[in-house]
Write a protein that holds these residues in place. Structure first.
Motif, short mmCIF file in Angstrom:
data_model
loop_
_atom_site.label_atom_id
_atom_site.label_comp_id
_atom_site.label_asym_id
_atom_site.label_seq_id
_atom_site.Cartn_x
_atom_site.Cartn_y
_atom_site.Cartn_z
N SER A 191 18.21 57.03 47.30
CA SER A 191 17.44 57.41 48.24
C SER A 191 18.05 57.95 49.47
O SER A 191 19.30 57.57 49.90
N PRO A 192 17.49 58.63 50.65
CA PRO A 192 18.21 59.11 51.62
C PRO A 192 18.37 57.87 52.53
O PRO A 192 19.02 58.39 53.65
N ASN A 193 17.69 56.92 52.39
CA ASN A 193 17.88 55.78 53.31
C ASN A 193 18.91 54.80 53.18
O ASN A 193 19.17 53.79 53.76
N HIS A 194 19.66 55.05 52.26
CA HIS A 194 20.85 54.05 51.77
C HIS A 194 21.65 53.74 52.90
O HIS A 194 22.15 52.59 52.92
N PHE A 195 22.04 55.00 53.60
CA PHE A 195 22.88 54.83 54.80
C PHE A 195 22.47 53.70 55.74
O PHE A 195 23.23 52.74 56.17
N ASP A 196 21.15 53.57 56.07
CA ASP A 196 20.53 52.78 56.80
C ASP A 196 20.49 51.42 56.32
O ASP A 196 20.70 50.39 57.07
N ARG A 197 20.17 51.30 55.06
CA ARG A 197 20.26 49.82 54.52
C ARG A 197 21.86 49.24 54.44
O ARG A 197 21.85 48.11 54.60
N ALA A 198 22.71 50.21 54.09
CA ALA A 198 23.93 49.67 54.25
C ALA A 198 24.50 49.34 55.42
O ALA A 198 24.88 48.24 55.60
N LYS A 199 23.88 49.98 56.63
CA LYS A 199 24.26 49.49 58.02
C LYS A 199 23.71 48.22 58.35
O LYS A 199 24.21 47.34 58.79
N ALA A 200 22.51 48.11 57.66
CA ALA A 200 21.58 46.80 58.15
C ALA A 200 22.20 45.66 57.41
O ALA A 200 22.40 44.45 58.29
N GLN A 201 22.77 45.70 56.49
CA GLN A 201 23.38 44.61 55.83
C GLN A 201 24.61 44.18 56.30
O GLN A 201 25.07 42.89 56.48
N LEU A 202 25.40 45.22 56.85
CA LEU A 202 26.64 44.81 57.43
C LEU A 202 26.72 44.44 59.01
O LEU A 202 27.76 44.09 59.51
N SER A 238 30.00 44.61 64.85
CA SER A 238 29.48 44.91 66.13
C SER A 238 29.22 46.58 66.00
O SER A 238 29.85 47.23 65.14
N ASN A 239 28.40 47.13 67.25
CA ASN A 239 28.27 48.51 66.86
C ASN A 239 29.52 49.57 67.01
O ASN A 239 29.82 50.18 66.29
N SER A 240 30.59 48.87 67.81
CA SER A 240 31.62 49.65 68.19
C SER A 240 32.41 49.40 66.52
O SER A 240 33.22 50.34 66.18
N GLU A 241 32.56 48.19 66.06
CA GLU A 241 33.37 48.25 64.94
C GLU A 241 32.61 48.70 63.64
O GLU A 241 33.34 49.29 62.78
N MET A 242 31.41 48.95 63.80
CA MET A 242 30.42 49.84 62.72
C MET A 242 31.25 51.08 62.78
O MET A 242 31.30 51.90 61.78
N GLU A 243 31.22 51.85 64.05
CA GLU A 243 31.64 53.14 64.22
C GLU A 243 32.98 53.32 63.71
O GLU A 243 33.24 54.23 63.17
N LYS A 244 33.86 52.34 64.10
CA LYS A 244 35.29 52.48 63.63
C LYS A 244 35.32 52.49 61.86
O LYS A 244 36.16 53.20 61.24
N LEU A 245 34.48 51.43 61.38
CA LEU A 245 34.44 51.24 60.14
C LEU A 245 33.93 52.74 59.13
O LEU A 245 34.48 53.01 58.42
N ILE A 246 32.77 53.16 59.92
CA ILE A 246 32.20 54.43 59.24
C ILE A 246 33.21 55.59 59.52
O ILE A 246 33.60 56.49 58.28
#
Length: 438
Positions: free
Chosen positions: A229-240, A245-253
């Protein structure tokens, strides 16, 4: 942890076919990557190779069917609450309805290989200090007509099958789903005689089994390509989010995306969310004429797929559980597929014993796996779809059973002895000529 999954009369499979995560002790490759539990060594990764039509997607869908029974207790309930299912799997998304109508997620009588026979499942899990085996039988109306459970201290022990309370014709909700949503202790105390067997007091294990399955199915069983689905990216972010944190998520992506596309410099969360309230991300690229910022959704299909899969894989190694990917190599360079496999093979990263099951047409993905980590789907002489361990098919291998046979070089000629028929171009040419003559 998943030890073994067996299925019969499901889609491409007429006979019992099974996929096992048990390691062969004679294989000496990558021993540090193995998962030791209950005096057994289990595999962190299992790869399934096969041609088109060999049954790869049938196996993944069979596991998804069992997952659905655990999650909803009934395939009929799953089918009848389609929009709720959409919300569960995808969240609110503008493409949800169109995606659902075009999907094959609904369960129908078409999934029976032989309409006159029932579908059978037998699934083995390692839980705490014992093994739990779950048997289910589905009739043509998608009802559970038989369910059995057994507990083993030793995986080789035949154990004692225990027929559940819901083994009557026409049952809809399966037994374990029912008691996991009630007061387990009260349920068991009223049913002690039913749960007594000769060697193990099974009823004492029921709470642990229900707790494990609820947790495993709800949180730790993730499907990849089957729900593209096109929404998998949002699901993956929600799980992690519980880990980053937001800044750590940016670095991870950023780190993941740069692995797939070297032009990517950074990923930043857009402060203005989408109209659905989802986080938007912007990607900064380094081009010949300077830097350019684009929306995450405008990245290449392969890069987006890689980011999503790696995020799900990271969640699985952090939490434990099973991650399943159908057609792993679709849209991915072989080195990126290897990157995903290596996440699970690295014991320093995979400390919670996450498992990865994938299918692929691309033999290069299997070259660095142990030989007991590879299974093959093929058509036998009777044109039946068969699932076999490579180890079974290659009994003439070196006694050390090294996996350095380079699977990709042997895949077509040695292992299967067959490959897809080359298209008859002369016949195609004649068809085109007929069109030209009109």
């Amino acid at each position: 942890m998943l030890v073994n999954f067996k299925v019969k009369n499901f889609m491409a499979f007429s006979d019992w076919e099974d996929i096992s995560f048990l390691a062969n002790n004679r294989v000496k490759d990558h021993e540090k990557s193995l998962i030791s539990i209950n005096n057994l060594n289990l595999l962190p990764v299992k790869g399934i190779a096969g041609m088109n039509g060999a049954g790869k997607s049938s196996l993944i869908r069979a596991i998804f069917c069992y997952y659905t029974l655990q999650k909803f207790g009934s395939l009929a309930l799953f089918n009848d609450t389609s929009m709720n299912v959409i919300n569960y799997f995808m969240g609110e998304h503008e493409d949800s309805q169109n995606w659902w109508e075009g999907s094959n997620m609904l369960f129908t009588s078409n999934m029976f290989n032989d309409a006159a026979k029932n579908i059978l499942f037998e699934v083995t899990f390692a839980i705490e200090d014992f093994f739990f085996v779950h048997f289910l039988e589905l009739d043509a109306d998608l009802n559970i007509i038989n369910e059995k459970i057994t507990i083993k201290k030793d995986i080789k022990d035949d154990g004692n099958w225990l027929t559940s309370l819901l083994s009557n014709k026409g049952t809809i909700f399966m037994f374990l789903k029912k008691i996991s949503t009630t007061n387990i202790e009260n349920f068991i105390s009223k049913s002690v005689d039913i749960f007594k067997v000769s060697s193990v007091k099974v009823y004492e294990k029921i709470p642990a089994i229900c707790k494990f399955l609820d947790n495993f199915i709800e949180q730790k069983m993730v499907f990849g390509q089957i729900m593209n689905s096109p929404n998998h990216f949002d699901r993956a972010k929600a799980q992690l989010k519980k880990y980053f944190s937001n800044s750590e998520m940016e670095k991870l992506i950023t780190m993941i995306a740069k692995t797939a596309d070297s032009k990517i410099l950074s990923a930043h969360k857009n402060l203005t969310p989408s109209f659905r309230g989802k986080d938007n991300y912007e990607i900064t690229l380094k081009l010949n004429n300077g830097e350019k910022t684009i929306a995450y959704k405008d990245l290449s299909v392969g890069t987006k797929k890689f980011v999503k899969i790696v995020m799900f894989a990271i969640y699985t190694v952090l939490e434990g559980g099973l991650f399943i990917g159908d057609e792993l190599d679709m849209n991915l360079h072989p080195s990126l597929s290897k990157f995903i496999i290596d996440l699970f093979m690295n014991s320093e990263i995979n400390k919670k014993y996450g498992q990865f099951l994938f299918t692929s047409h691309v033999p290069y993905s299997f070259d660095e796996l142990r030989i007991d980590q590879i299974a093959l789907l093929y058509n036998d002489d009777l044109k039946k779809n068969k699932l076999r361990e490579l180890l079974e098919l290659k009994k003439d291998l070196d006694v050390n059973l090294r996996s350095s046979i380079v699977f990709s070089k042997n895949y077509l000629s040695e292992v299967l002895g067959e490959h897809p028929k080359t298209a008859d171009l002369s016949a195609i040419q004649e068809v085109l000529k007929n069109i030209e003559r009109r």
